[in-house]
Scaffold this active site. Structure first.
Site, PDB file in Angstrom:
ATOM      1  CB  CYS A 112      -1.012  -0.038   1.126  1.00 49.85           C
ATOM      2  SG  CYS A 112      -2.481   0.956   0.743  1.00 49.85           S
ATOM      3  CG  HIS A 221      -3.758  -3.171   3.306  1.00 48.83           C
ATOM      4  ND1 HIS A 221      -2.745  -2.641   4.063  1.00 48.83           N
ATOM      5  CD2 HIS A 221      -4.278  -2.155   2.571  1.00 48.83           C
ATOM      6  CE1 HIS A 221      -2.661  -1.355   3.818  1.00 48.83           C
ATOM      7  NE2 HIS A 221      -3.569  -1.031   2.895  1.00 48.83           N
ATOM      8  CD  GLU A 223      -1.483  -5.320   5.807  1.00 47.70           C
ATOM      9  OE1 GLU A 223      -1.225  -5.865   4.711  1.00 47.70           O
ATOM     10  OE2 GLU A 223      -1.864  -4.136   5.909  1.00 47.70           O
TER      11      GLU A 223
HETATM   12  N1  LIG Z   1      -2.131   6.845   2.476  1.00 51.76           N
HETATM   13  C1  LIG Z   1      -1.985   6.171   1.211  1.00 51.76           C
HETATM   14  C2  LIG Z   1      -1.655   4.704   1.423  1.00 51.76           C
HETATM   15  C3  LIG Z   1      -2.844   3.968   1.964  1.00 51.76           C
HETATM   16  C4  LIG Z   1      -2.522   2.907   2.986  1.00 51.76           C
HETATM   17  O1  LIG Z   1      -1.399   2.485   3.160  1.00 51.76           O
HETATM   18  N2  LIG Z   1      -3.564   2.505   3.696  1.00 51.76           N
HETATM   19  C5  LIG Z   1      -3.438   1.702   4.863  1.00 51.76           C
HETATM   20  C6  LIG Z   1      -4.265   2.328   5.951  1.00 51.76           C
HETATM   21  C7  LIG Z   1      -4.194   1.497   7.217  1.00 51.76           C
HETATM   22  C8  LIG Z   1      -5.587   1.223   7.774  1.00 51.76           C
HETATM   23  O2  LIG Z   1      -6.418   2.142   7.732  1.00 51.76           O
HETATM   24  O3  LIG Z   1      -5.816   0.104   8.201  1.00 51.76           O
HETATM   25  C9  LIG Z   1      -3.233   6.312   0.358  1.00 51.76           C
HETATM   26  O4  LIG Z   1      -4.262   6.788   0.915  1.00 51.76           O
HETATM   27  O5  LIG Z   1      -3.185   5.957  -0.824  1.00 51.76           O
END
Ligand SMILES: N[C@@H](CCC(=O)NCCCC(=O)O)C(=O)O
Length: 258
Positions: A112, A221, A223
């Site tokens: 991400c 994601h 994970e």
């Molecule tokens: N901020 C960037 C990358 C988005 C990102 O890594 N999201 C994970 C958020 C974690 C969570 O809310 O669980 C974008 O907005 O593109």
């Protein structure tokens, strides 16, 4: 010896005094301990001096997701809209770390925000709100809906390049993924090869061209759902196998004078 897996941290304000802390989600620690089969090592956003000192001690690197965004100055983009979260210390740490890890051939999995950092570190650029672009879907998860179920829900399919890593793991050329991002790849870095696309054309998976080892990025994601999703689990396991092989080589080689 289990491989040591570096996990990038963000700088986050904690407590009544909003004290800066270096933090990473427990989901990455559990993925490192679980399907990766390694030992997680949290990497503070300590700037570019971190890379040469820590990389020789690691066997793999996970660039984590975050609500913060890569500063547009790193890709000559327009300033973010007012209120867009940024993390300058993280950028100053991960961008050189990525370049050094790829140069060394260290196994690297970018997730991400980490996927976006990979693209910027290698000379690409980002769109800052893809949902505002014509023909694009909303890939974000509204802040007021930060319900756990949305993190594991499948938001859209990803079309995979035949023979690509995720296609091999999925046993086909389509996989369903979660989606929690506003930003996305605009100009693909020269050393990246796109291997997965959302229905609106958003790049969702890349590999590093000519990388000596495992060097992949994904916009979704794994994970959050590797305990239920076989492709998410397999991706971490494949990364873990590369890290274990790196660890074996590292322990066979005489340690460089420190
Ligand atoms: N901020 C960037 C990358 C988005 C990102 O890594 N999201 C994970 C958020 C974690 C969570 O809310 O669980 C974008 O907005 O593109």
């Amino acid at each position: 010896m289990k491989p040591l897996i570096g996990i990038s941290c963000c700088v986050k304000a904690f407590g009544i005094f909003a004290t800066p802390n270096h933090a990473a989600s427990d989901t990455y620690v559990r993925a490192a301990l679980g399907p990766v089969g390694g030992i997680p090592v949290l990497l503070p956003a300590a700037g570019e001096a971190l890379a040469p000192q820590i990389l020789p001690r690691l066997d793999g690197l996970i660039l984590t997701g975050s609500r913060s965004n890569v500063c547009p100055e790193h890709y000559e983009g327009p300033p973010h809209a007012e209120g867009t979260p940024e993390d300058h210390d993280r950028d100053a740490t991960t961008l050189p770390l990525i370049r050094a890890a790829i140069a060394a051939g260290l196994p690297l999995l970018a997730i991400c925000r980490g996927f976006q950092e990979l693209n910027v570190a290698l000379g690409g650029s980002l769109d800052q709100r893809i949902q505002d672009l014509p023909g694009r879907i909303d890939h974000s998860t509204p802040v007021d809906q930060q319900l756990p179920r949305l993190r594991v829900a499948k938001a859209h399919d990803v079309r995979l390049a035949p023979g690509s890593l995720v296609a091999q793991l999925a046993g086909g050329t389509e996989v369903a993924v979660n989606s929690l991002h506003n930003q996305g790849i605009a100009r693909l870095a020269p050393r990246l090869v796109a291997e997965g696309w959302a229905p609106d054309g958003t790049v969702e998976a890349v590999r590093v061209k000519d990388a000596p080892g495992f060097a992949y990025g994904i916009q979704w994601h794994p994970e959050y759902d590797w305990e239920r999703d076989v492709v998410s689990r397999a991706l971490f396991e494949r990364f873990g196998a590369a890290a274990a092989a790196w660890a074996a080589r590292r322990h066979l080689l005489p340690q460089a004078a420190e």
